[in-house]
Scaffold this active site. Structure first.
Site, short mmCIF file in Angstrom:
data_model
loop_
_atom_site.label_atom_id
_atom_site.label_comp_id
_atom_site.label_asym_id
_atom_site.label_seq_id
_atom_site.Cartn_x
_atom_site.Cartn_y
_atom_site.Cartn_z
CB SER A 74 44.89 42.62 40.80
OG SER A 74 45.20 43.54 39.87
CB THR A 185 44.40 38.66 36.16
OG1 THR A 185 43.76 38.13 37.18
CG2 THR A 185 45.14 37.78 35.47
CB THR A 203 46.17 36.81 38.70
OG1 THR A 203 45.33 37.83 39.52
CG2 THR A 203 45.98 35.34 39.00
NE ARG A 213 39.38 32.04 43.15
CZ ARG A 213 39.73 32.87 42.29
NH1 ARG A 213 40.93 33.40 42.15
NH2 ARG A 213 38.82 33.37 41.28
CB THR A 236 41.16 39.80 33.46
OG1 THR A 236 41.24 40.28 34.70
CG2 THR A 236 40.45 40.49 32.23
N GLY A 237 38.76 38.63 35.16
CA GLY A 237 37.46 38.88 35.85
C GLY A 237 37.30 37.37 36.65
N1 ASP Z 1 40.67 35.90 37.09
C1 ASP Z 1 41.49 35.98 38.17
C2 ASP Z 1 40.82 35.12 39.30
O1 ASP Z 1 39.82 34.71 39.22
C3 ASP Z 1 41.47 37.45 38.91
C4 ASP Z 1 40.85 38.46 38.12
O2 ASP Z 1 41.32 38.69 36.94
O3 ASP Z 1 40.05 39.32 38.48
O4 ASP Z 1 41.94 34.85 40.16
#
Ligand code: ASP
Length: 326
Positions: A74, A185, A203, A213, A236-237
């Site tokens: 990731s 991330t 990330t 995106r 994150t997320g």
């Molecule tokens: N926040 C990051 C994104 O949406 C990815 C993640 O942390 O899951 O690109």
């Protein structure tokens, strides 16, 4: 990573009380970062601190560890690609005095965080995207590297078989929520020996995302916010969710209003839940903060978020954050 090799604060895992909120008895933190892979990142940042490096140097060094780790699907090298098979990286770095740089959708360069730092230091701009970011990196002497590893390519091809080509939140989390691969991330926040703060977030973004995106991670105020007067926060997320509430900025402002880091993260997660209701039913979002006194805290929408906290003696503990939903 074998969590048992490090101190794992399992307050919520073994008891009802929350470890995610700042603990009065914990030594002040100098580095915090998201997920279990934050521990080796913090170790690199701590070594830089001991060598007299600035907070910016510390967080950049830490972020680079995750970027170079090709087993981390990731971030950086070996990151999962977009739905067309291109690995595109997003990164931001900033100090606590408003200096910042970011890159979005950067291809072929492992250390997006270092390109972001060059944007900060060598241009009048804050964000460069896509081809322009890549061209800038090459001008600055960065080498190109194929970022798609055989493992990430195989995962993408498996995804293509069943995906109907539609990106899906958390699709990188095969045993979501809370499992060993439930992490994304890296966001890393630090305080140097002079008390200056900095943060970085890097990330490959949501796995198998639409081409072009960009999520929260490289966006100042969403994926990262740092203010020497108050503290720093990262997220994150699902990036779309964090963008909708200006997540990191909202956490810093909640700390400015007097909340401790864990409570500030909780307040913003609760706000997101009220704002989005059923629309985030299967999403994970986690926020992490460090205040200028060295208190750390995090909070997540759902279980599974772990963060690494390193003190001035170099001791690292992994903390499982509390979450709004079980
Ligand atoms: N926040 C990051 C994104 O949406 C990815 C993640 O942390 O899951 O690109």
């Amino acid at each position: 990573m074998d969590l048992s090799r490090r101190t794992l604060l399992t307050g919520t895992a073994v008891a009802a009380a929350g470890p995610a909120l700042a603990r009065d008895d914990a030594p002040p933190a100098v580095l915090v970062s998201t997920w279990d892979f934050g521990a080796p990142a913090n170790a690199a940042g701590h070594a830089v601190r001991l060598a007299g490096g600035s907070a910016l140097d510390m967080v950049e060094a830490g972020a680079r560890v995750a970027e170079a780790d090709e087993t981390n699907a990731s971030v950086g090298l070996g990151g999962f690609p977009d739905r067309e098979g291109h690995v595109t990286l997003d990164a931001v770095i900033m100090n606590g005095r408003g200096d910042m740089g970011a890159v979005c959708a950067l291809e072929d360069i492992v250390h997006a965080v270092s390109v972001a730092r060059r944007v900060m230091e060598a241009t009048p701009h804050v964000i460069l995207v896509g081809e322009g970011a890549r061209a800038f990196a090459l001008e600055q002497g960065f080498d190109t590297t194929p970022l798609l590893t055989p493992e990430s390519e195989a995962a993408w091809r498996r995804w293509l078989e069943t995906s109907n080509y539609a990106p899906r939140a958390n699709s990188e989390n095969t045993d979501w929520p809370g499992g060993a691969s439930d992490h994304d991330t890296i966001g890393i926040l630090g305080i140097d020996a002079q008390g200056r703060m900095a943060g970085a977030c890097t990330t490959s973004g949501m796995a198998f995302k639409m081409r072009g995106r960009v999520g929260d991670s490289p966006i100042p105020g969403a994926g990262l916010s740092v203010d020497d007067e108050v503290g720093a926060a990262t997220g994150t997320g699902v990036g779309e969710d964090i963008l909708r509430v200006s997540g990191a900025h909202a956490v810093v402002e909640a700390m400015r209003a007097g909340l401790d880091p864990g409570a500030a993260c909780r307040r913003v997660i609760e706000r997101l839940a009220r704002l989005r209701g059923d629309k985030i039913a299967d999403h994970q979002v986690a926020l992490l903060a460090l205040d200028r006194q060295g208190r750390a805290g995090g909070f997540a929408l759902r279980p599974g978020f772990t963060y690494a906290v390193t003190d001035a003696a170099g001791q690292t503990r992994l903390v499982r954050a509390e979450s709004l939903f079980s």
